[in-house]
Design a protein around this motif. Structure first.
Motif, PDB file in Angstrom:
ATOM      1  N   GLY A  34       0.783  -1.028   0.074  1.00  0.00           N
ATOM      2  CA  GLY A  34       0.117   0.190  -0.028  1.00  0.00           C
ATOM      3  C   GLY A  34       0.853   1.287  -0.067  1.00  0.00           C
ATOM      4  N   VAL A  35       2.160   1.109   0.022  1.00  0.00           N
ATOM      5  CA  VAL A  35       2.796   2.395   0.057  1.00  0.00           C
ATOM      6  C   VAL A  35       3.326   2.626  -1.381  1.00  0.00           C
ATOM      7  N   VAL A  36       3.079   3.861  -2.047  1.00  0.00           N
ATOM      8  CA  VAL A  36       3.573   4.199  -3.451  1.00  0.00           C
ATOM      9  C   VAL A  36       5.081   4.518  -3.112  1.00  0.00           C
ATOM     10  N   SER A  37       5.878   3.818  -3.651  1.00  0.00           N
ATOM     11  CA  SER A  37       7.269   4.197  -3.590  1.00  0.00           C
ATOM     12  C   SER A  37       8.027   4.419  -5.052  1.00  0.00           C
ATOM     13  N   VAL A  38       8.454   5.962  -4.938  1.00  0.00           N
ATOM     14  CA  VAL A  38       9.046   6.386  -6.164  1.00  0.00           C
ATOM     15  C   VAL A  38      10.713   6.875  -5.708  1.00  0.00           C
ATOM     16  N   GLY A  39      11.408   6.128  -6.510  1.00  0.00           N
ATOM     17  CA  GLY A  39      12.968   6.409  -6.420  1.00  0.00           C
ATOM     18  C   GLY A  39      13.453   5.244  -5.174  1.00  0.00           C
ATOM     19  N   ALA A  40      14.549   4.827  -5.465  1.00  0.00           N
ATOM     20  CA  ALA A  40      15.111   3.773  -4.655  1.00  0.00           C
ATOM     21  C   ALA A  40      15.953   4.550  -3.561  1.00  0.00           C
ATOM     22  N   ALA A  41      16.016   3.850  -2.129  1.00  0.00           N
ATOM     23  CA  ALA A  41      16.606   4.648  -0.989  1.00  0.00           C
ATOM     24  C   ALA A  41      18.136   4.652  -1.461  1.00  0.00           C
ATOM     25  N   LEU A  56      10.532  18.236   0.794  1.00  0.00           N
ATOM     26  CA  LEU A  56       9.208  17.502   1.591  1.00  0.00           C
ATOM     27  C   LEU A  56       8.630  18.482   2.715  1.00  0.00           C
ATOM     28  N   GLN A  57       9.549  19.123   3.244  1.00  0.00           N
ATOM     29  CA  GLN A  57       8.905  19.879   4.414  1.00  0.00           C
ATOM     30  C   GLN A  57       8.315  21.226   3.962  1.00  0.00           C
ATOM     31  N   SER A  58       8.812  21.617   2.770  1.00  0.00           N
ATOM     32  CA  SER A  58       8.007  23.064   1.966  1.00  0.00           C
ATOM     33  C   SER A  58       6.829  22.499   1.450  1.00  0.00           C
ATOM     34  N   LEU A  59       6.612  21.122   0.997  1.00  0.00           N
ATOM     35  CA  LEU A  59       5.566  20.745   0.545  1.00  0.00           C
ATOM     36  C   LEU A  59       4.446  20.625   1.630  1.00  0.00           C
ATOM     37  N   GLY A  60       4.606  20.045   2.750  1.00  0.00           N
ATOM     38  CA  GLY A  60       3.689  20.490   3.915  1.00  0.00           C
ATOM     39  C   GLY A  60       3.143  18.832   4.102  1.00  0.00           C
ATOM     40  N   ALA A  61       2.193  18.908   4.971  1.00  0.00           N
ATOM     41  CA  ALA A  61       1.475  17.436   5.190  1.00  0.00           C
ATOM     42  C   ALA A  61       0.556  17.209   4.148  1.00  0.00           C
ATOM     43  N   GLN A  62       0.301  15.702   3.939  1.00  0.00           N
ATOM     44  CA  GLN A  62      -0.274  15.115   3.030  1.00  0.00           C
ATOM     45  C   GLN A  62      -1.625  14.465   3.606  1.00  0.00           C
ATOM     46  N   ARG A  63      -2.617  14.739   2.906  1.00  0.00           N
ATOM     47  CA  ARG A  63      -3.944  13.978   3.277  1.00  0.00           C
ATOM     48  C   ARG A  63      -4.137  12.621   2.749  1.00  0.00           C
ATOM     49  N   LYS A  64      -3.366  12.294   1.514  1.00  0.00           N
ATOM     50  CA  LYS A  64      -3.373  11.208   1.049  1.00  0.00           C
ATOM     51  C   LYS A  64      -1.988  10.516   1.004  1.00  0.00           C
ATOM     52  N   GLY A  65      -1.981   9.132   1.096  1.00  0.00           N
ATOM     53  CA  GLY A  65      -0.604   8.270   1.307  1.00  0.00           C
ATOM     54  C   GLY A  65      -1.104   6.779   1.920  1.00  0.00           C
ATOM     55  N   PRO A  66       0.227   6.172   2.251  1.00  0.00           N
ATOM     56  CA  PRO A  66       1.613   6.637   2.288  1.00  0.00           C
ATOM     57  C   PRO A  66       2.201   6.699   1.063  1.00  0.00           C
ATOM     58  N   PHE A  67       3.218   7.420   1.016  1.00  0.00           N
ATOM     59  CA  PHE A  67       4.208   7.693   0.033  1.00  0.00           C
ATOM     60  C   PHE A  67       5.902   7.408   0.514  1.00  0.00           C
ATOM     61  N   SER A  68       6.545   6.826  -0.406  1.00  0.00           N
ATOM     62  CA  SER A  68       8.021   6.850   0.080  1.00  0.00           C
ATOM     63  C   SER A  68       8.587   7.366  -1.058  1.00  0.00           C
ATOM     64  N   ARG A  79      -5.116   6.765   5.697  1.00  0.00           N
ATOM     65  CA  ARG A  79      -4.636   5.385   5.316  1.00  0.00           C
ATOM     66  C   ARG A  79      -4.987   5.163   3.993  1.00  0.00           C
ATOM     67  N   SER A  80      -4.720   5.952   2.748  1.00  0.00           N
ATOM     68  CA  SER A  80      -5.388   5.575   1.537  1.00  0.00           C
ATOM     69  C   SER A  80      -5.483   3.886   1.008  1.00  0.00           C
ATOM     70  N   ASP A  81      -4.294   3.556   1.470  1.00  0.00           N
ATOM     71  CA  ASP A  81      -4.098   1.872   1.163  1.00  0.00           C
ATOM     72  C   ASP A  81      -5.313   1.208   1.560  1.00  0.00           C
ATOM     73  N   ILE A  82      -6.067   1.498   2.528  1.00  0.00           N
ATOM     74  CA  ILE A  82      -6.950   0.716   3.125  1.00  0.00           C
ATOM     75  C   ILE A  82      -8.204   0.855   2.045  1.00  0.00           C
ATOM     76  N   LYS A  83      -8.598   2.048   1.754  1.00  0.00           N
ATOM     77  CA  LYS A  83      -9.576   2.463   0.806  1.00  0.00           C
ATOM     78  C   LYS A  83      -9.266   1.618  -0.657  1.00  0.00           C
ATOM     79  N   TRP A  84      -7.984   1.580  -1.043  1.00  0.00           N
ATOM     80  CA  TRP A  84      -7.598   1.278  -2.205  1.00  0.00           C
ATOM     81  C   TRP A  84      -7.911  -0.331  -2.212  1.00  0.00           C
TER      82      TRP A  84
END
Length: 294
Positions: A34-41, A56-68, A79-84
């Protein structure tokens, strides 16, 4: 100002393999657990990771996620993964479908749709803050099958008979004329196309009672809630808009799905002590799912 400095930094380091045209970029994208991962660590050096954190700090808190992003976990108020998971169970296969996500927020579900194999998915969103996050994430990696337009549901009026599937999630109760939105969705579907509606609803399922609650001001602490429909009200709307095979797929208590984060309170903060009423004294809401066909 930050993003101007961020661009200057990249211009000075554009020989790195994961930079292109002054932007962080990556070929890596996946949806795992359920985590949308973009870019490898392991793709960023220390300086790049510092600037990623500042972005990421400049972009602020997000309503939908989780992202990585490059291994940096970004939790969200929902927890958008639950809805998905529920949506995926209801739809089954997304393979080769042409999809529209109305009110796509920051694009979380677009990335899920890409992973699920859609032919194309268009997101419609007008809110500036989630669009900024989308623009940042999609500049790192954007699957060719997904796109976003800075448009509201009105855009559907020019997309007649276009989509196999329209997702209308968390939208109806925020608008004063939900019937107009449903009619636009119907016309934008291809013959035989399917609409999935997910909306806040009054508790009680198909039990008889009031069909509509119209809050005087706030509802569970939220602004912009025009009405909370009972299940039968949504079924009536769909049938009167000309949809076929209209179905209700159950209601859910959604405290776990909407836990909130520090900057964005969750559902619990909008309810009384025993979670049966909103802080304004209305019945505590549920989330309900519906499907209907053109």
């Amino acid at each position: 100002m930050f993003f101007q400095e961020f661009g200057k930094f990249h211009e000075a380091h554009d020989r790195r393999k994961n930079l292109k045209d002054g932007r962080l970029q990556s070929d890596y994208f996946n949806v795992i657990g359920g985590v949308v991962s973009v870019g490898a660590a392991d793709e960023l050096d220390e300086l790049q990771r510092k600037y990623l954190g500042q972005a990421l700090q400049s972009l602020g808190a997000q309503r939908k996620g989780p992202f990585s992003l490059f291994g940096e976990r970004i939790d969200a108020a929902w927890r958008s993964d639950i809805k998905w998971r529920r949506v995926a169970e209801l739809i089954g296969s997304f393979h080769d479908l042409v999809v529209c996500d109305v009110g796509a927020n920051n694009g979380y579900y677009l990335y899920c749709l890409a992973q699920a194999g859609v032919a194309s998915a268009l997101g419609l969103e007008i809110a500036a803050q989630p669009l900024q996050f989308w623009n940042f994430v999609s500049s790192i990696h954007q699957p060719s099958c997904i796109s976003m337009e800075e448009q509201g549901y009105e855009r559907l009026a020019s997309l007649d008979s276009t989509f196999d599937l329209i997702l209308l999630m968390g939208i109806l109760y925020h608008h004063s004329d939900p019937v107009r939105i449903l009619r636009l969705c119907r016309d934008a579907l291809r013959p035989g196309g399917r609409l999935l509606v997910e909306t806040m609803s009054l508790p009680g399922g198909l039990a008889t009672g009031p069909l509509l609650l119209c809050p005087r001001a706030r509802f569970a602490g939220m602004r912009g809630v025009w009405q909370v429909p009972a299940v039968q009200a949504v079924l009536n709307w769909l049938e009167r808009c000309g949809f076929r095979k209209v179905s209700w797929h159950g209601e859910y208590e959604y405290m776990e799905e909407h836990p909130g984060i520090a900057a964005l309170p969750g559902l619990r903060q909008g309810l009384n002590d025993d979670c049966t009423l909103t802080i304004e004294g209305y019945p505590a809401p549920r989330r309900s799912y519906y499907t209907a066909y053109r």
